[in-house]
Scaffold this motif. Structure first.
Motif, short mmCIF file in Angstrom:
data_model
loop_
_atom_site.label_atom_id
_atom_site.label_comp_id
_atom_site.label_asym_id
_atom_site.label_seq_id
_atom_site.Cartn_x
_atom_site.Cartn_y
_atom_site.Cartn_z
N PRO A 107 6.96 -12.77 -5.90
CA PRO A 107 5.75 -12.10 -5.40
C PRO A 107 4.64 -13.09 -5.06
CG PRO A 107 5.94 -11.83 -7.78
CD PRO A 107 7.21 -12.48 -7.32
N GLY A 108 3.75 -12.67 -4.19
CA GLY A 108 2.57 -13.46 -3.88
C GLY A 108 2.75 -14.50 -2.80
N LYS A 109 3.93 -14.58 -2.20
CA LYS A 109 4.14 -15.54 -1.12
C LYS A 109 5.28 -15.06 -0.22
CE LYS A 109 7.47 -18.71 -3.30
NZ LYS A 109 7.74 -20.14 -3.58
N THR A 110 5.38 -15.68 0.95
CA THR A 110 6.47 -15.36 1.87
C THR A 110 7.79 -15.89 1.33
OG1 THR A 110 5.01 -15.39 3.80
CG2 THR A 110 7.36 -15.72 4.20
N ASN A 111 8.80 -15.04 1.31
CA ASN A 111 10.15 -15.42 0.91
C ASN A 111 11.04 -15.48 2.15
OD1 ASN A 111 10.84 -14.44 -2.43
ND2 ASN A 111 8.81 -14.41 -1.54
N VAL A 112 12.09 -16.29 2.08
CA VAL A 112 13.13 -16.29 3.11
C VAL A 112 14.43 -15.83 2.47
CG1 VAL A 112 14.54 -17.67 4.68
CG2 VAL A 112 12.08 -18.09 4.52
N TYR A 113 15.07 -14.85 3.09
CA TYR A 113 16.40 -14.40 2.68
C TYR A 113 17.35 -14.62 3.86
CZ TYR A 113 15.03 -12.18 -1.72
OH TYR A 113 14.60 -11.94 -3.00
N ALA A 114 18.56 -15.07 3.56
CA ALA A 114 19.53 -15.37 4.61
C ALA A 114 20.75 -14.47 4.49
CB ALA A 114 19.97 -16.83 4.53
N LEU A 115 21.32 -14.15 5.63
CA LEU A 115 22.61 -13.48 5.69
C LEU A 115 23.51 -14.33 6.58
CD1 LEU A 115 23.34 -9.69 6.08
CD2 LEU A 115 24.79 -11.42 7.14
N ALA A 116 24.59 -14.85 6.00
CA ALA A 116 25.55 -15.67 6.74
C ALA A 116 26.74 -14.80 7.11
CB ALA A 116 26.00 -16.86 5.89
N PHE A 117 27.14 -14.86 8.38
CA PHE A 117 28.20 -14.00 8.90
C PHE A 117 29.24 -14.90 9.57
CE2 PHE A 117 30.04 -10.99 11.97
CZ PHE A 117 30.10 -9.80 11.25
N ALA A 118 30.28 -15.26 8.81
CA ALA A 118 31.36 -16.12 9.32
C ALA A 118 32.51 -15.21 9.74
CB ALA A 118 31.81 -17.10 8.24
N ALA A 119 32.68 -15.03 11.05
CA ALA A 119 33.43 -13.87 11.52
C ALA A 119 34.91 -14.10 11.81
CB ALA A 119 32.76 -13.31 12.77
N ASP A 120 35.33 -15.34 12.05
CA ASP A 120 36.73 -15.57 12.41
C ASP A 120 37.48 -16.19 11.23
OD1 ASP A 120 39.17 -16.00 13.61
OD2 ASP A 120 38.51 -17.75 14.74
N GLY A 121 38.47 -15.45 10.71
CA GLY A 121 39.20 -15.90 9.54
C GLY A 121 40.31 -16.88 9.81
N SER A 122 40.51 -17.28 11.06
CA SER A 122 41.63 -18.16 11.38
C SER A 122 41.29 -19.64 11.27
CB SER A 122 42.14 -17.86 12.80
OG SER A 122 41.19 -18.25 13.78
N GLU A 123 40.00 -19.98 11.10
CA GLU A 123 39.60 -21.39 11.01
C GLU A 123 38.61 -21.58 9.87
OE1 GLU A 123 38.24 -22.91 14.74
OE2 GLU A 123 40.06 -22.30 15.81
N ASP A 124 38.61 -22.80 9.31
CA ASP A 124 37.76 -23.09 8.15
C ASP A 124 36.30 -23.33 8.52
OD1 ASP A 124 40.00 -22.96 6.51
OD2 ASP A 124 40.34 -25.13 6.55
N VAL A 125 36.03 -23.78 9.75
CA VAL A 125 34.68 -24.24 10.07
C VAL A 125 33.62 -23.17 9.85
CG1 VAL A 125 35.30 -26.08 11.68
CG2 VAL A 125 35.15 -23.74 12.51
#
Length: 345
Positions: A107-125
């Protein structure tokens, strides 16, 4: 139901999975997005070892060949993982567990929240970049527990929710309840193959997953009242997302122009060009997302010139107010030391 993919059960599992998918698609459980949607496609090989393109013109599997394709996918399914049907039906619980691990906002300040979406399951990158973003948020930006990772990868079928249209909506719903949507900043990082029709490959065969396109992603985001957003699309032709995603309070970054491929995927790669240049090199050199992008664009151009590749020309759009908002966040953020990139294990 067994936890291993017994070869004797493959035909039955494939049939049950197809039946369940058909029923769920009919009642609208799998898709909460608008029409039209890009048709689901099979995993596509990149046109070159380092290009992250999934050509839109590639033919879909003919109905007569679907059973063969499903059997091939089952043959490569990890033997120590739950069955495809078990993974499919476990998604609500997987999302519940992942959301429960998110930390409350400070509380009391701006927070950053991230959502990572790694969509292709055929490669590790793509998985590597999603996992690294989680690490970067915790250690570099002083925000542990502020990243929700959705990823398609054989190694995380039991530990991470799938990157799917449904889970993306559910994840944003959850973040909207944890964050202050008017004060905090949402960072959405999408990494996968892209087609020249500006569709994104969302794939964990043989589980049926809807694809994402600019209209679909814009519609999903439009249902949530996040005032401040940083939207990153790392895929070939990803510049095609800029017109639909840009706006007041929004920073949009893409790894390529709308008509260009980007580079760095493939079985021999741990991280894409853009992932290396912006996530690993840029954000470790500066916590300024915009400055890091400028550094990344110059670094990528140098690599492409050295390798005689057609320039990908990463794109940026800075909406009104977001640059100042990010600057205010940095002043109060607990910025930590650089975090070297390591591939997920």
């Amino acid at each position: 139901m067994p936890s291993h993919l017994d070869p004797r059960r493959r035909t039955a599992i494939a049939t049950l999975t197809a039946f369940a998918a058909g029923v769920l698609l009919t009642i609208g459980v799998l898709r909460f997005g608008p029409e039209p949607l890009t048709a689901r496609r099979e995993p596509l090989a990149a046109p070159a070892a380092v290009a992250t393109a999934a050509p839109a013109s590639a033919a879909t599997v003919a109905p007569a060949d679907e059973g063969v394709a499903d059997e091939a996918a089952l043959d490569t399914w990890p033997t120590d993982a739950p069955t495809p049907e078990q993974v499919f039906t476990a998604q609500p619980e997987a999302m519940r567990r992942a959301v429960a691990k998110l930390a409350p906002r400070t509380p009391g300040k701006t927070n950053v929240y991230a959502l990572a979406f790694a969509a292709d399951g055929s490669e590790d990158v793509f998985r590597n970049e999603a996992e690294y973003l989680d690490t970067l948020m915790a250690r570099r930006f002083g925000a542990p527990g502020h990243t929700l990772v959705l990823e398609n990868h054989p190694a995380t079928l039991s530990t991470r929710p799938l990157a799917s249209w449904t889970n993306l909506e559910a994840g944003l719903d959850a973040l909207a309840k944890i964050m202050d949507p008017k004060e905090d900043i949402l960072l959405l990082y999408v990494a996968t193959h892209g087609g020249d029709d500006h569709s994104l490959l969302v794939d964990m065969d043989p589980i049926p997953l809807d694809q994402l396109d600019p209209d679909g992603l814009a519609d999903i985001l439009g249902k949530h009242a996040f005032r401040w957003k940083v939207l990153v699309v790392n895929a070939c032709y990803s510049g095609g997302f800029v017109p639909k995603l840009k706006g007041t309070g929004t920073l949009v970054l893409t790894s390529a122009r709308a008509d260009r491929t980007s580079f760095g995927c493939g079985a021999d790669s741990d991280i894409t060009y853009f992932g290396r240049a912006w996530l690993a090199d840029g954000l470790n050199a500066t916590p300024d997302f915009i400055d890091a992008f400028g550094r990344a664009r110059r670094e990528i151009a140098a690599w492409e010139t050295k390798d005689a590749l057609e320039p990908s020309e990463p794109q940026i759009d800075v909406g009104a107010g977001i640059e100042e908002k990010l600057a205010a966040w940095r002043k109060r953020a607990a910025i930590g030391p650089a975090v070297p990139f390591t591939a997920a294990r």
